[in-house]
Design a protein around this motif. Structure first.
Motif, PDB file in Angstrom:
ATOM      1  N   ILE A  66      11.841  13.000   2.016  1.00 40.68           N
ATOM      2  CA  ILE A  66      10.538  12.851   2.670  1.00 40.68           C
ATOM      3  C   ILE A  66      10.146  11.373   2.642  1.00 40.68           C
ATOM      4  CG2 ILE A  66       8.119  13.581   2.729  1.00 40.68           C
ATOM      5  CD1 ILE A  66       8.896  16.067   1.144  1.00 40.68           C
ATOM      6  N   GLU A  67       9.857  10.807   3.811  1.00 41.85           N
ATOM      7  CA  GLU A  67       9.516   9.381   3.898  1.00 41.85           C
ATOM      8  C   GLU A  67       8.429   9.206   4.955  1.00 41.85           C
ATOM      9  OE1 GLU A  67      10.429   6.256   2.322  1.00 41.85           O
ATOM     10  OE2 GLU A  67       8.796   5.764   3.674  1.00 41.85           O
ATOM     11  N   ARG A  68       7.400   8.441   4.619  1.00 41.71           N
ATOM     12  CA  ARG A  68       6.279   8.337   5.545  1.00 41.71           C
ATOM     13  C   ARG A  68       6.362   7.130   6.479  1.00 41.71           C
ATOM     14  NH1 ARG A  68       0.546   7.474   2.801  1.00 41.71           N
ATOM     15  NH2 ARG A  68      -0.055   7.867   4.937  1.00 41.71           N
ATOM     16  N   CYS A  72      12.335   7.822   0.331  1.00 42.82           N
ATOM     17  CA  CYS A  72      13.747   7.402   0.333  1.00 42.82           C
ATOM     18  C   CYS A  72      13.907   5.898   0.545  1.00 42.82           C
ATOM     19  CB  CYS A  72      14.514   8.127   1.433  1.00 42.82           C
ATOM     20  SG  CYS A  72      14.451   9.914   1.281  1.00 42.82           S
ATOM     21  N   GLY A  73      12.916   5.265   1.144  1.00 39.39           N
ATOM     22  CA  GLY A  73      13.006   3.824   1.382  1.00 39.39           C
ATOM     23  C   GLY A  73      14.211   3.487   2.238  1.00 39.39           C
ATOM     24  N   THR A  74      15.047   2.569   1.750  1.00 40.98           N
ATOM     25  CA  THR A  74      16.236   2.176   2.516  1.00 40.98           C
ATOM     26  C   THR A  74      17.450   3.021   2.149  1.00 40.98           C
ATOM     27  OG1 THR A  74      16.679   0.470   0.874  1.00 40.98           O
ATOM     28  CG2 THR A  74      15.432  -0.201   2.809  1.00 40.98           C
ATOM     29  N   ASN A 122      12.269   7.954  -6.820  1.00 40.00           N
ATOM     30  CA  ASN A 122      11.586   6.740  -7.220  1.00 40.00           C
ATOM     31  C   ASN A 122      10.340   6.701  -6.350  1.00 40.00           C
ATOM     32  OD1 ASN A 122      10.839   4.072  -7.742  1.00 40.00           O
ATOM     33  ND2 ASN A 122      12.325   3.237  -6.305  1.00 40.00           N
ATOM     34  N   ILE A 123       9.260   7.256  -6.861  1.00 37.33           N
ATOM     35  CA  ILE A 123       8.084   7.516  -6.027  1.00 37.33           C
ATOM     36  C   ILE A 123       7.165   6.291  -5.928  1.00 37.33           C
ATOM     37  CG2 ILE A 123       8.060  10.004  -6.524  1.00 37.33           C
ATOM     38  CD1 ILE A 123       5.690   9.349  -8.498  1.00 37.33           C
ATOM     39  N   PRO A 124       6.299   6.279  -4.896  1.00 39.27           N
ATOM     40  CA  PRO A 124       5.251   5.254  -4.868  1.00 39.27           C
ATOM     41  C   PRO A 124       4.255   5.554  -6.000  1.00 39.27           C
ATOM     42  CG  PRO A 124       5.046   6.764  -2.984  1.00 39.27           C
ATOM     43  CD  PRO A 124       6.289   7.150  -3.703  1.00 39.27           C
ATOM     44  N   TYR A 125       4.037   4.573  -6.863  1.00 40.48           N
ATOM     45  CA  TYR A 125       3.278   4.834  -8.099  1.00 40.48           C
ATOM     46  C   TYR A 125       1.820   5.228  -7.860  1.00 40.48           C
ATOM     47  CZ  TYR A 125       7.326   2.742 -10.399  1.00 40.48           C
ATOM     48  OH  TYR A 125       8.585   2.476 -10.834  1.00 40.48           O
ATOM     49  N   LEU A 180      15.547  17.280  -3.694  1.00 42.25           N
ATOM     50  CA  LEU A 180      14.449  16.714  -2.908  1.00 42.25           C
ATOM     51  C   LEU A 180      14.169  15.298  -3.413  1.00 42.25           C
ATOM     52  CD1 LEU A 180      12.102  16.891  -0.848  1.00 42.25           C
ATOM     53  CD2 LEU A 180      10.688  17.824  -2.683  1.00 42.25           C
ATOM     54  N   GLU A 181      14.127  14.351  -2.471  1.00 37.60           N
ATOM     55  CA  GLU A 181      13.752  12.977  -2.813  1.00 37.60           C
ATOM     56  C   GLU A 181      12.511  12.597  -2.007  1.00 37.60           C
ATOM     57  OE1 GLU A 181      16.427   9.816  -1.580  1.00 37.60           O
ATOM     58  OE2 GLU A 181      15.354   8.336  -2.783  1.00 37.60           O
ATOM     59  N   VAL A 182      11.494  12.129  -2.697  1.00 35.50           N
ATOM     60  CA  VAL A 182      10.276  11.663  -2.027  1.00 35.50           C
ATOM     61  C   VAL A 182      10.294  10.135  -1.977  1.00 35.50           C
ATOM     62  CG1 VAL A 182       7.779  11.379  -2.339  1.00 35.50           C
ATOM     63  CG2 VAL A 182       8.799  13.648  -2.482  1.00 35.50           C
ATOM     64  N   LYS A 212       0.826  -1.221   0.000  1.00 33.48           N
ATOM     65  CA  LYS A 212       0.000   0.000   0.000  1.00 33.48           C
ATOM     66  C   LYS A 212       0.854   1.262   0.000  1.00 33.48           C
ATOM     67  CE  LYS A 212      -0.364   0.118   4.959  1.00 33.48           C
ATOM     68  NZ  LYS A 212      -0.990   0.198   6.204  1.00 33.48           N
ATOM     69  N   PHE A 213       2.110   1.169   0.429  1.00 30.12           N
ATOM     70  CA  PHE A 213       3.006   2.319   0.377  1.00 30.12           C
ATOM     71  C   PHE A 213       3.909   2.264  -0.868  1.00 30.12           C
ATOM     72  CE2 PHE A 213       3.097   3.106   5.274  1.00 30.12           C
ATOM     73  CZ  PHE A 213       1.847   3.679   5.187  1.00 30.12           C
ATOM     74  N   GLY A 214       3.611   1.337  -1.770  1.00 28.58           N
ATOM     75  CA  GLY A 214       4.404   1.225  -3.002  1.00 28.58           C
ATOM     76  C   GLY A 214       5.869   0.944  -2.736  1.00 28.58           C
ATOM     77  N   GLN A 215       6.130   0.114  -1.736  1.00 29.84           N
ATOM     78  CA  GLN A 215       7.527  -0.102  -1.341  1.00 29.84           C
ATOM     79  C   GLN A 215       8.231  -1.125  -2.241  1.00 29.84           C
ATOM     80  OE1 GLN A 215       7.084  -0.807   2.895  1.00 29.84           O
ATOM     81  NE2 GLN A 215       7.143   1.385   3.338  1.00 29.84           N
ATOM     82  N   HIS A 216       8.858  -0.615  -3.274  1.00 30.05           N
ATOM     83  CA  HIS A 216       9.682  -1.435  -4.160  1.00 30.05           C
ATOM     84  C   HIS A 216      11.055  -0.784  -4.197  1.00 30.05           C
ATOM     85  CE1 HIS A 216       6.190  -3.724  -5.466  1.00 30.05           C
ATOM     86  NE2 HIS A 216       5.541  -2.567  -5.490  1.00 30.05           N
ATOM     87  N   ILE A 217      12.002  -1.435  -3.565  1.00 35.21           N
ATOM     88  CA  ILE A 217      13.319  -0.831  -3.390  1.00 35.21           C
ATOM     89  C   ILE A 217      14.149  -1.018  -4.655  1.00 35.21           C
ATOM     90  CG2 ILE A 217      15.412  -0.905  -1.973  1.00 35.21           C
ATOM     91  CD1 ILE A 217      12.814   0.034  -0.512  1.00 35.21           C
ATOM     92  N   LEU A 218      14.680   0.070  -5.138  1.00 35.09           N
ATOM     93  CA  LEU A 218      15.510   0.025  -6.335  1.00 35.09           C
ATOM     94  C   LEU A 218      16.879  -0.526  -5.958  1.00 35.09           C
ATOM     95  CD1 LEU A 218      15.772   0.784  -9.315  1.00 35.09           C
ATOM     96  CD2 LEU A 218      16.301   3.111  -8.619  1.00 35.09           C
ATOM     97  N   VAL A 219      17.213  -1.698  -6.486  1.00 38.78           N
ATOM     98  CA  VAL A 219      18.478  -2.335  -6.094  1.00 38.78           C
ATOM     99  C   VAL A 219      19.481  -2.425  -7.246  1.00 38.78           C
ATOM    100  CG1 VAL A 219      17.566  -3.675  -4.158  1.00 38.78           C
ATOM    101  CG2 VAL A 219      17.426  -4.616  -6.481  1.00 38.78           C
TER     102      VAL A 219
HETATM  103  N1  SAH Z   1      13.431   5.466  -3.269  1.00 37.20           N
HETATM  104  C1  SAH Z   1      13.563   4.168  -2.639  1.00 37.20           C
HETATM  105  C2  SAH Z   1      12.215   3.532  -2.267  1.00 37.20           C
HETATM  106  C3  SAH Z   1      11.129   3.587  -3.268  1.00 37.20           C
HETATM  107  S1  SAH Z   1       9.699   2.769  -2.741  1.00 37.20           S
HETATM  108  C4  SAH Z   1      14.387   3.291  -3.541  1.00 37.20           C
HETATM  109  O1  SAH Z   1      14.475   3.571  -4.704  1.00 37.20           O
HETATM  110  O2  SAH Z   1      14.938   2.319  -3.060  1.00 37.20           O
HETATM  111  C5  SAH Z   1       8.637   4.107  -2.338  1.00 37.20           C
HETATM  112  C6  SAH Z   1       8.935   4.733  -0.993  1.00 37.20           C
HETATM  113  O3  SAH Z   1       7.990   5.788  -0.765  1.00 37.20           O
HETATM  114  C7  SAH Z   1       8.787   3.791   0.197  1.00 37.20           C
HETATM  115  O4  SAH Z   1       9.881   3.955   1.046  1.00 37.20           O
HETATM  116  C8  SAH Z   1       7.478   4.243   0.892  1.00 37.20           C
HETATM  117  O5  SAH Z   1       7.475   4.006   2.277  1.00 37.20           O
HETATM  118  C9  SAH Z   1       7.498   5.716   0.572  1.00 37.20           C
HETATM  119  N2  SAH Z   1       6.174   6.349   0.561  1.00 37.20           N
HETATM  120  C10 SAH Z   1       4.981   5.809   0.227  1.00 37.20           C
HETATM  121  N3  SAH Z   1       3.995   6.724   0.249  1.00 37.20           N
HETATM  122  C11 SAH Z   1       4.587   7.895   0.635  1.00 37.20           C
HETATM  123  C12 SAH Z   1       4.098   9.210   0.873  1.00 37.20           C
HETATM  124  N4  SAH Z   1       2.807   9.512   0.709  1.00 37.20           N
HETATM  125  N5  SAH Z   1       4.985  10.165   1.254  1.00 37.20           N
HETATM  126  C13 SAH Z   1       6.295   9.874   1.418  1.00 37.20           C
HETATM  127  N6  SAH Z   1       6.806   8.654   1.213  1.00 37.20           N
HETATM  128  C14 SAH Z   1       5.972   7.665   0.833  1.00 37.20           C
END
Ligand code: SAH
Length: 243
Positions: free
Chosen positions: A57-59, A38-40, A101-104, A34-36, A6-13
């Motif tokens: 910014i990370e939620r 950040c994940g890991t 790399n935003i949550p889609y 600015l990075e929205v 639900k948070f679109g957590q797909h870590i770019l590896v």
């Molecule tokens: N940039 C990282 C992670 C991308 S995954 C990478 O490339 O590895 C998307 C990230 O956005 C996750 O860490 C998730 O927790 C975060 N996220 C999801 N919804 C968000 C929101 N509304 N505001 C800020 N961060 C959010």
């Protein structure tokens, strides 16, 4: 760690993709970024290496904690500032470039929030289909989004990225998009344009002449037989002034 869909957590590896994003961002070392989401911190780490200052910014509090440990030195010396919260709700700091790399699932809202800010360049990862809609100038993928975005910026797809570049892999392909804040169309009243676009693209199959009659604007004869997806962005901009 468990990743939340639900948070679109797909870590770019994929290091190669991270390198590409960095090179597309043309960072000169003296800029703020600015990075929205950040994940890991895989992308964050490279952004820190190539810029003066990064705002992240990370939620997800778990990631904020992890990032706090990983980058404690950078936070201490002021090169990284973490902002915990929903990027759609928190106020954004001033920045030169936007690289994320935003949550889609929040692509549209993040994009328009970005476009209302001052920046010199943005490089953003999107779901491929969304990216295609952003850059379309006609046809099936062309719509309200494609036209509105051009009132703010020039936009292009730089690259496609496979699901295997992420952990866990998303179900969709991705694309890297660049925005340069030079409007491609001149719009006097964004709300009027948006109204016209809503009317037009909710009736994709209708002829444009009929749509124009319904909302009461006069259009050139040669446009009457077109479909909404055959009308170029600059023509929409011009026609919106007749409302
Ligand atoms: N940039 C990282 C992670 C991308 S995954 C990478 O490339 O590895 C998307 C990230 O956005 C996750 O860490 C998730 O927790 C975060 N996220 C999801 N919804 C968000 C929101 N509304 N505001 C800020 N961060 C959010």
């Amino acid at each position: 760690m468990k990743f939340y869909k639900k948070f679109g957590q797909h870590i770019l590896v994929d290091r190669k993709v991270i390198e590409k994003i960095i090179s597309y961002a043309q960072l000169k070392g003296d800029e703020s970024v600015l990075e929205v989401g950040c994940g890991t911190g895989n992308l964050t780490e490279e952004l820190l290496r190539h810029s003066r200052k990064v705002y992240g910014i990370e939620r997800d509090p778990r990631f904020v904690e992890l990032l706090g440990k990983k980058f404690s030195r950078e936070i201490e010396n002021g090169r990284l500032e973490l902002i915990e919260g929903d990027a759609l709700k928190v106020e954004w700091p001033e920045f030169d470039k936007f690289v994320s790399n935003i949550p889609y699932s929040i692509s549209t809202d993040i994009t328009f929030k970005l476009l209302k800010h001052k920046f010199s360049l943005a490089v953003v990862m999107y779901q491929k289909e969304f990216a295609r809609r952003l850059v379309a100038r006609g046809g099936k993928e062309y719509g309200r989004l494609s036209v509105m975005v051009r009132a703010f910026a020039r936009v292009e797809i730089l690259d496609y990225v496979k699901p295997t570049s992420f952990i866990p892999p998303p179900e969709v392909e991705s694309a890297i998009v660049r925005f340069i804040p030079e409007p491609e169309i001149v719009v006097k009243d964004l709300e009027k344009l948006d109204f016209l676009l809503k009317k037009a693209f909710s009736n994709r199959r209708k002829k444009f002449g009929k749509i124009a009659d319904e909302i009461g604007i006069k259009i050139p004869e040669e446009l009457r037989n077109e479909r909404p997806e055959g009308i170029p962005p600059e023509v929409y901009a011009e026609l919106s002034e007749r409302l």
